[in-house]
Write a protein that holds these residues in place. Sequence first.
Motif, short mmCIF file in Angstrom:
data_model
loop_
_atom_site.label_atom_id
_atom_site.label_comp_id
_atom_site.label_asym_id
_atom_site.label_seq_id
_atom_site.Cartn_x
_atom_site.Cartn_y
_atom_site.Cartn_z
N UNK A 242 0.81 -1.21 0.00
CA UNK A 242 0.00 0.00 0.00
C UNK A 242 0.84 1.26 0.00
N UNK A 243 1.91 1.27 0.81
CA UNK A 243 2.78 2.44 0.88
C UNK A 243 3.55 2.63 -0.42
N UNK A 244 4.08 1.55 -0.97
CA UNK A 244 4.80 1.65 -2.24
C UNK A 244 3.89 2.14 -3.35
N UNK A 245 2.66 1.64 -3.36
CA UNK A 245 1.69 2.08 -4.37
C UNK A 245 1.38 3.57 -4.23
N UNK A 246 1.27 4.03 -2.98
CA UNK A 246 0.99 5.45 -2.75
C UNK A 246 2.16 6.32 -3.20
N UNK A 247 3.38 5.91 -2.85
CA UNK A 247 4.57 6.66 -3.27
C UNK A 247 4.72 6.67 -4.78
N UNK A 248 4.25 5.59 -5.42
CA UNK A 248 4.39 5.47 -6.89
C UNK A 248 3.60 6.54 -7.63
N UNK A 249 2.65 7.19 -6.95
CA UNK A 249 1.92 8.27 -7.61
C UNK A 249 2.88 9.33 -8.15
N UNK A 250 4.00 9.52 -7.47
CA UNK A 250 4.96 10.54 -7.90
C UNK A 250 5.55 10.27 -9.26
N UNK A 251 5.61 9.00 -9.68
CA UNK A 251 6.13 8.67 -11.01
C UNK A 251 5.24 9.21 -12.12
N UNK A 252 3.98 9.44 -11.79
CA UNK A 252 3.03 9.88 -12.81
C UNK A 252 3.30 11.27 -13.35
N UNK A 253 4.01 12.10 -12.57
CA UNK A 253 4.21 13.49 -12.97
C UNK A 253 4.91 13.64 -14.32
N UNK A 254 5.86 12.75 -14.59
CA UNK A 254 6.68 12.92 -15.79
C UNK A 254 5.89 12.74 -17.08
N UNK A 255 4.69 12.17 -16.99
CA UNK A 255 3.93 11.92 -18.21
C UNK A 255 2.59 12.61 -18.29
N UNK A 408 -2.54 5.97 -16.34
CA UNK A 408 -2.45 5.83 -17.78
C UNK A 408 -1.41 6.74 -18.40
N UNK A 409 -1.44 8.01 -18.02
CA UNK A 409 -0.46 8.96 -18.56
C UNK A 409 0.94 8.69 -18.03
N UNK A 410 1.02 8.42 -16.72
CA UNK A 410 2.33 8.17 -16.13
C UNK A 410 3.02 6.97 -16.75
N UNK A 411 2.25 5.93 -17.06
CA UNK A 411 2.83 4.71 -17.61
C UNK A 411 3.15 4.83 -19.10
N UNK A 412 2.24 5.45 -19.86
CA UNK A 412 2.43 5.53 -21.31
C UNK A 412 3.43 6.61 -21.72
N UNK A 413 3.45 7.74 -21.00
CA UNK A 413 4.27 8.87 -21.43
C UNK A 413 5.48 9.14 -20.53
N UNK A 414 5.36 8.85 -19.22
CA UNK A 414 6.43 9.21 -18.29
C UNK A 414 7.81 8.73 -18.71
N UNK A 415 8.01 7.43 -18.88
CA UNK A 415 9.35 6.95 -19.27
C UNK A 415 9.79 7.48 -20.64
N UNK A 416 8.83 7.64 -21.56
CA UNK A 416 9.19 8.10 -22.91
C UNK A 416 9.66 9.56 -22.87
N UNK A 417 8.99 10.39 -22.08
CA UNK A 417 9.42 11.79 -21.94
C UNK A 417 10.82 11.84 -21.33
N UNK A 418 11.06 11.07 -20.28
CA UNK A 418 12.38 11.08 -19.64
C UNK A 418 13.47 10.59 -20.59
#
Length: 499
Positions: A242-255, A408-418
Motif C-alpha cells: 500500500x505504501x509503495x503504491x501510494x509513493x508510486x503516484x509521484x512517477x506519474x508526474x513525468x507523463x 495511464x499517462x504516467x505509464x504511457x508517457x512518463x518513461x518516454x518523456x524522460x
Amino acid sequence: MSDQTYLYIALALYFAGMIAIGVFAARNTKDHEDYMLAGRNLPPWAAALSAGASDMSGWLVMGLPGAIYVSGLIDAWIAVGLTIGAYLNWKFVAPRLRAYTEVSNNSITIPSFLENRLKDSSRLLRIVSSLIILVFFTLYINSGMVAGGVFFESSFGSNYHLGLALVAAVTLSYTLFGGFLGASLTDVAQGLMMMTALLVVPALAIVSLGGFAEMGPALAAAGPDHLQVFGGAAVTGGVLIGIISSLAWGLGYFGQPHIIVRFMALPSPQAATSARRIGMTWMALSMIGAVVCGLVGVAYFEQTGNSLDNPETVVLVMAQLLLHPLVAGFVLAAVLAAIMSTISSQLVVCSSALVEDLYKVVRRDAPSPRHLTVLGRACVLLVAVVAALMALVPNDTILGLVSFAWAGFGSAFGPIVLLSLFWRNLTHWGALAGMATGAVIVFTWGFLGTGIYELLPGFLGCLLVAVVVSKVTYLRNDNIDREFAETDELLAGDVKVES
C-alpha cells in the motif's frame, strides 16, 4: 437573507470572475500558437500556480481529505510521493523540456515533440500518442464532471446533473475562447483560492474544538489508527504494498501532458528555477492543509455529533458549519475552482491533440491559423460534451477515476518523456513499443488483484520495453545528435534558438 442566498452570491461572483479572465485571455489570443501555448511567454509564477492547480483538481480538496478521513495518515503517503515527483519534475524535466521543444522544430505539443525529437517520418508515433491522450483525458475530464455534480449535490442539495451541467458550461465559457492563456490565468486564481481554503478551514475547526489538546482525544475516540503512518498495524507485506503504491503516484508526474505543457510555455529554460520555488511552496502548503483537513474532520464530526454521509465532502461540510454563509460560499467556490482548473487545462490539451496532432497530420494542405483556432475551439466543445455524457452515470469515486487516468499517462508517457530528454539513443520504435506496453498494463493490471497501483508496473514495463527495443532498432542520426547538443547549449545559456 438566507444562508443559501449568500452561498449563491459567492458562487455567482466566482463564476463572473472566471468568465472575465476568459474574456481578457481571448482578447490576448491572436493565433493558433497563442491558443495552444500562450506564445511561449507564460510568466514563471503563472506557470507554477497553473501547473499546481491543474494538477490537483477535485482530488486535492475532496479526494485526499476524504481518504485521510476514512483511513488516516497511511493515505498521506500519496501526498509524499506526489511532492517528491513534482519537485523532480520541476528540477530536471521542466528546463530541458522547455529547451528541447524549442530546438526540435518549435514543437508545441507532446506528440509533435516526440515525432520531431525522434525523427519519425511515418507519423505513427504522433498519431498513437495523441490517441492515448484523448482516451485518458476523456476519463480524466469525466472525473472532474463527476466531482462537479457531487459538489452541487452535497453543498446545495441540488440535482447532481444540474451541477454537472453548470460546471461544464462555465468551464467551457472561458476555455473555449481564452484557450491556454485563459486556462492558465484562471488556474492561478483558482490555485490561490484552493490553498487559502485548505489552510483556513482546518485552522477554524481546530479552534472550534478547543485547540490541539481537545483534538487528540476526539481523534482517539473516533479510531486509534488515524495518526499511524502505517495504519496502526504491523508492517506486513500488504501494508508495504500500500505504501509503495501510494509513493508510486509521484512517477506519474513525468507523463502528465496538462502539467508538462506548462514547462513548454515558459519564456526560457532558466525561468523554471523561480517557477519551481513558487510551485513547490504552493504544493507543500496545500498538501499539508488537505491532510490536516481530513484528520481534523474526524475529530470535529466525532466531537460535534454532526453526520457526514460522504467522506469526500469533509471540507465542504466543515466550511458550511464553521463560517459565515458568504465566506463559506467562497470556500465552496475554491472547491469548485479545484475541479474546474483541471478540466479547462485538459480540454486545451485534448484540443491540441485533435487539431495539431491528428487533423494537421491527415490534411494534405496547410490550414490557415484562423481555421486552426476555430477548429481548436470546436474540439474543446466536442471533448467536453463526450466527458459530460459519460459522467451522467458515475460509476467510481473521484479518487478512483483520477488514479486510473493518472496511471495511464504516467505509464504511457512518463518513461518516454524522460528517455527522449536524457537518452539520445531512444528510437521511435522504442517509444511506440513502450507507450503501448504502459497503456496495456494499466488497462489489464487490475484483473490480477495484486493490490499494487497499476502505475508502478506500467511505468517499469514501458521503460524496459522502450530501452530494449531502442537498442535493437537504433541507427545513428546526425540531426538527433545535433539537437541533443544544441539543447545542452541552450540550457547553459550559450545560444538563442530562432523560432
